[in-house]
Design an enzyme around this catalytic site. Structure first.
Site, mmCIF file in Angstrom:
data_model
loop_
_atom_site.group_PDB
_atom_site.id
_atom_site.type_symbol
_atom_site.label_atom_id
_atom_site.label_comp_id
_atom_site.label_asym_id
_atom_site.label_seq_id
_atom_site.Cartn_x
_atom_site.Cartn_y
_atom_site.Cartn_z
ATOM 1 N N GLU B 62 11.585 -32.127 13.611
ATOM 2 C CA GLU B 62 10.153 -31.839 13.516
ATOM 3 C C GLU B 62 9.330 -32.711 14.462
ATOM 4 O O GLU B 62 8.295 -32.298 14.971
ATOM 5 C CB GLU B 62 9.649 -32.026 12.085
ATOM 6 C CG GLU B 62 10.034 -30.898 11.136
ATOM 7 C CD GLU B 62 11.366 -31.107 10.450
ATOM 8 O OE1 GLU B 62 12.089 -32.069 10.821
ATOM 9 O OE2 GLU B 62 11.706 -30.331 9.545
ATOM 10 N N PHE B 124 11.749 -30.866 -6.000
ATOM 11 C CA PHE B 124 12.624 -30.957 -4.835
ATOM 12 C C PHE B 124 11.817 -30.738 -3.558
ATOM 13 O O PHE B 124 11.055 -29.790 -3.451
ATOM 14 C CB PHE B 124 13.740 -29.914 -4.943
ATOM 15 C CG PHE B 124 14.620 -29.863 -3.719
ATOM 16 C CD1 PHE B 124 15.393 -30.969 -3.364
ATOM 17 C CD2 PHE B 124 14.647 -28.741 -2.902
ATOM 18 C CE1 PHE B 124 16.178 -30.940 -2.221
ATOM 19 C CE2 PHE B 124 15.429 -28.704 -1.759
ATOM 20 C CZ PHE B 124 16.203 -29.807 -1.427
ATOM 21 N N GLN B 125 11.984 -31.621 -2.608
ATOM 22 C CA GLN B 125 11.272 -31.585 -1.321
ATOM 23 C C GLN B 125 9.751 -31.582 -1.490
ATOM 24 O O GLN B 125 9.037 -30.935 -0.736
ATOM 25 C CB GLN B 125 11.731 -30.400 -0.458
ATOM 26 C CG GLN B 125 13.151 -30.598 0.055
ATOM 27 C CD GLN B 125 13.521 -29.677 1.204
ATOM 28 O OE1 GLN B 125 13.034 -28.556 1.298
ATOM 29 N NE2 GLN B 125 14.401 -30.130 2.082
ATOM 30 N N LYS B 174 4.082 -22.904 -1.717
ATOM 31 C CA LYS B 174 4.964 -21.754 -1.491
ATOM 32 C C LYS B 174 4.514 -20.523 -2.273
ATOM 33 O O LYS B 174 4.638 -19.403 -1.783
ATOM 34 C CB LYS B 174 6.396 -22.134 -1.882
ATOM 35 C CG LYS B 174 7.402 -21.088 -1.472
ATOM 36 C CD LYS B 174 8.823 -21.502 -1.798
ATOM 37 C CE LYS B 174 9.801 -20.413 -1.366
ATOM 38 N NZ LYS B 174 11.183 -20.783 -1.691
ATOM 39 N N MET B 483 9.319 -53.253 28.073
ATOM 40 C CA MET B 483 8.066 -53.947 27.810
ATOM 41 C C MET B 483 8.291 -55.052 26.778
ATOM 42 O O MET B 483 7.698 -56.136 26.885
ATOM 43 C CB MET B 483 7.001 -52.964 27.329
ATOM 44 C CG MET B 483 5.601 -53.523 27.351
ATOM 45 S SD MET B 483 5.086 -54.107 28.990
ATOM 46 C CE MET B 483 4.230 -52.666 29.634
#
Lengths: 173, 571
Positions: B62, B124-125, B174, B483
């Site tokens: 993602e 869940f999730q 959902k 750096m």
């Protein structure tokens, strides 16, 4: 310096979180915050008492609040003629013998006893924060069992004094 | 009768996800960057059924999706659109959202959410993406009713792309995306608390014009606000009219032609001597669309100490935040510049200042020691610049290579420079290049990345393989987090704690495993032989370019120091 800032907000979910999160993220100290509905449906008003270092910090605070999509209007009303009130409930230890003594103390503050039990009384006081502070200090020696304050809520008086309004921030003028 | 029935049937089978797809089409979205998952299954089904409406780019993480969307947004100058699922899908987007917030990149990010009924049960999730993204979004929404969905999408695009752009998250449970819906929906927009000031106050413009007429040492600081506003033309006219030297911020590069004689280059921590001294000594500083970031200003006590500051910004909260402004102008950069250009042009009495600035530019340029055997990274960037005739879209991560790219690749046009400025995100450059290339298929797109950063998001090589996108990845490989190494050398007595990474994959073989041509270059001679063709052909490339590890970015303003206290200026 202490300032009273009000924000009129669109009452959508998450708006309180967004506003308080923003104040925390930018390290502003909130002394009190009160939120409630207004005369317009779907619109709420938040009143903050904040402790800021200087005018620049204050300007940042009002600007950052203004930037939020759901914030409709921000005003620093500290320098206006305002009515400001908070409510406190104080549960004080008291036996029947000293109950009248307490009654005598709270009377000049126009506070009322709203609950009584064998060992305690609950006092309700409304007013400016310093008045509430003063009463609490007087009750403290008796033993404060519980204390809850709502935080300040305020708005401008219907009539403002004649002199030009003190605006603490403005880019457009 | 029959026809009516079938219409009913059609509307009856429309889901929340279909409404979303319709709304996206209405917004003119043609490219989506997203990754499917449980909570967005209805949305992905609707995308599938709307085949041909969008180019859906499937990254392999993602984070790749959102950085690609940022690159797309930067080059196309329109909102990047991202879809992720709930829980980990959404949290994997967080770095990109924060990055877009810092750099004012317009993004609309759709996240799936568990069904409304189970929100708050640690389902869940499930993750509280509203809570997580509140401080790093311009605004966020959770859709509560299906009727609101089209309105929210409209508002989200409006908020993301207008005023000071930024990311907007829309969280869709959902059950809403799968809900079948037939009633009328709400399309009209209601944003009473959002009215960005776009036009400048004429009084302030006059004030600035008056200040300009009196200025002996004026300088313009260009920020990315100019690029967002599409105001490069107006800026050029303004600069030409008054002959004022221009200093750019990192993100403002390209808003004014970098190779022009009036351009003094980038200012700030690794800016040019001429630019920083101009900021230090000026008597009028005209900041257009920059936010006086600490990497630009150095120690604020020594920042433009004798200057009158005019600050043009569309975000009133930026004005006076770090540097007090005596001429504050809340406005879109284009509108402000137009208003300024409408004022009578007078010639300024600043010849001495111009000569001084040019002399500094000539006497103290950026510099490095060229080597016969080793590739000096600055020279590498210079070669990329030469071989692409300065016309490429360049993306970077954060760190040394980013600074060298900013210093040695002179952008003459806006929307060609894609870098993670404010947040400084490693792993940004390569996925951003995918989005940038998709936004502009004609241009050569070069991702100049570090070996550290590239390894954070290199899984997106799959996208190049899949699409044959001709992105050129130049790994400025010093086998170190350059750096970090540089700061450890300068400020931590050379204790290189965890900054030297000499265990690396074979980048050539890695590229080849994705069927992408890989190249290994470790000498200036090979570079000159192979790089021109790599940059000119129409194939993707991974170029493992070994550079001198000990090379540092100069000049430099050490932390806490002022603009005039640069070290490493050309002797």
């Amino acid at each position: 310096m202490k300032r009273i800032v009000t924000a009129i907000v669109h009452n959508r979910s998450g708006v309180l979180n967004r506003v308080t999160g923003l104040l925390a993220k930018r390290q502003f100290n909130i002394e009190s915050i009160s939120v409630g509905r207004t005369e317009t449906e779907g619109v709420s008003k938040m009143t903050f008492v904040v402790d800021v270092e200087d005018n620049r910090k204050l300007e940042q605070l009002t600007k950052q609040l203004n930037k939020q999509i759901d914030v409709l209007k921000v005003s620093d009303i500290t320098d206006n003629a305002i009515v400001a009130r908070e409510l406190a409930l104080v549960k004080v230890i008291s036996n029947p013998q000293i109950r009248s003594e307490i009654q005598g103390i709270i009377e000049p503050f126009r506070a009322t006893i709203i609950d009584v039990s064998k060992e305690s009384v609950t006092v309700q006081v409304t007013g400016k924060s310093d008045k509430v502070d003063a009463l609490i200090e007087l009750l403290r020696p008796y033993g404060v069992k519980e204390l809850a304050r709502t935080g300040l809520t305020a708005f401008k008086r219907g009539n403002q004094p004649q002199q030009a309004e003190v605006k603490s921030y403005s880019l457009l003028n | 009768m029959k026809a009516e029935a079938s219409v009913k049937e059609q509307t009856a089978t429309k889901t929340g996800a279909d409404l979303l797809v319709e709304s996206l089409i209405e917004q003119g979205v043609d490219t989506l960057f997203g990754y499917p998952g449980g909570a967005v299954l209805p949305i992905y089904d609707a995308i599938y059924r709307a085949e041909g409406s969008f180019d859906h780019v499937l990254p392999r993480h993602e984070q790749g999706a959102i950085h690609a969307a940022e690159g797309y947004a930067r080059v196309a100058n329109r909102a990047g659109v991202v879809i992720g699922t709930s829980g980990p899908g959404a949290t994997n987007l967080v770095t990109g959202i924060a990055d877009a917030m810092m750099d004012s990149i317009p993004l609309v990010v759709f996240t799936g959410q568990v069904a409304k009924g189970v929100i708050g049960t640690d389902a869940f999730q499930e993750s509280d993406i509203m809570g997580i993204t509140t401080p790093i979004t311009k605004h966020n929404y959770q859709v509560q009713n299906i009727e609101e969905l089209p309105r929210i999408v409209k508002e989200a695009f409006h908020i993301a792309t207008t005023g000071r752009p930024g990311p907007v998250v829309v969280d869709i449970p959902k059950d809403i995306s799968s809900e079948v819906y037939a009633k009328d929906v709400i399309h009209h927009f209601h944003l009473p608390g959002y009215q960005p000031t776009l036009k400048p106050n004429p009084l302030q413009i006059t004030k600035l014009h008056d200040a300009l007429k009196q200025a002996k040492k004026p300088v313009i600081l260009t920020g990315s606000g100019i690029i967002h506003a599409g105001a490069s033309e107006e800026l050029r006219t303004f600069v030409r009219n008054y002959e004022i030297p221009v200093v750019s911020t990192l993100l403002g590069l390209g808003s004014y032609p970098g190779s022009d004689r009036l351009s003094l280059g980038m200012g700030g921590m690794h800016g040019t001597y001429a630019a920083n001294m101009a900021l230090y000594e000026c008597d009028l500083l005209i900041n257009i669309g920059a936010r006086f970031d600490d990497r630009l200003t150095g120690n604020l006590k020594h920042f433009a100490p004798t200057a009158k500051v005019a600050h043009v910004d569309i975000d009133p909260a930026e004005i006076g935040k770090n540097v007090p402004a005596s001429i504050p102008i809340v406005s879109d950069a284009k509108a402000a510049l137009k208003a300024l250009n409408n004022k009578e042009v007078t010639s300024l009495d600043h010849k001495e200042w111009l000569d001084q600035s040019w002399a500094r530019k000539a006497d103290y340029p950026l510099w490095y020691h060229q080597k016969d055997e080793d590739i000096v990274p600055q020279w590498l960037v210079k070669k990329v610049y030469d071989y692409t005739r300065g016309e490429a879209v360049v993306t970077t991560d954060v760190g040394q290579h980013q600074m060298w790219a900013a210093q040695y690749y002179h952008f003459d046009e806006p929307n060609r420079w894609v870098t993670s400025g404010g947040l400084g995100t490693m792993g940004y450059g390569f996925p951003a290049a995918i989005g940038a290339q998709l936004a502009d298929l004609e241009s050569t797109c070069v991702a100049i990345v570090g070996d550290g950063g590239f390894q954070m998001t290199l899984q997106e090589l799959s996208v190049l393989q899949e699409r044959g996108l001709p992105v050129k990845i130049i790994i400025v490989n010093n086998q170190a987090l350059g750096m970090v190494r540089q700061w450890q050398e300068k400020f931590y007595d050379g204790r290189f704690s965890s900054s030297i990474i000499d265990t690396q994959p074979d980048f050539v073989k890695l590229a080849e495993s994705y069927q992408i041509p890989g190249y290994f270059i470790d000498s200036p001679k090979t570079l000159e032989e192979v790089l021109p063709d790599i940059l000119a052909n129409d194939k993707p490339a991974v170029v493992d370019c070994r550079v001198l590890q000990s090379e540092n970015v100069y000049p430099m303003i050490a932390p806490g120091k002022g603009l005039h206290e640069m070290i490493g200026v050309k002797p």
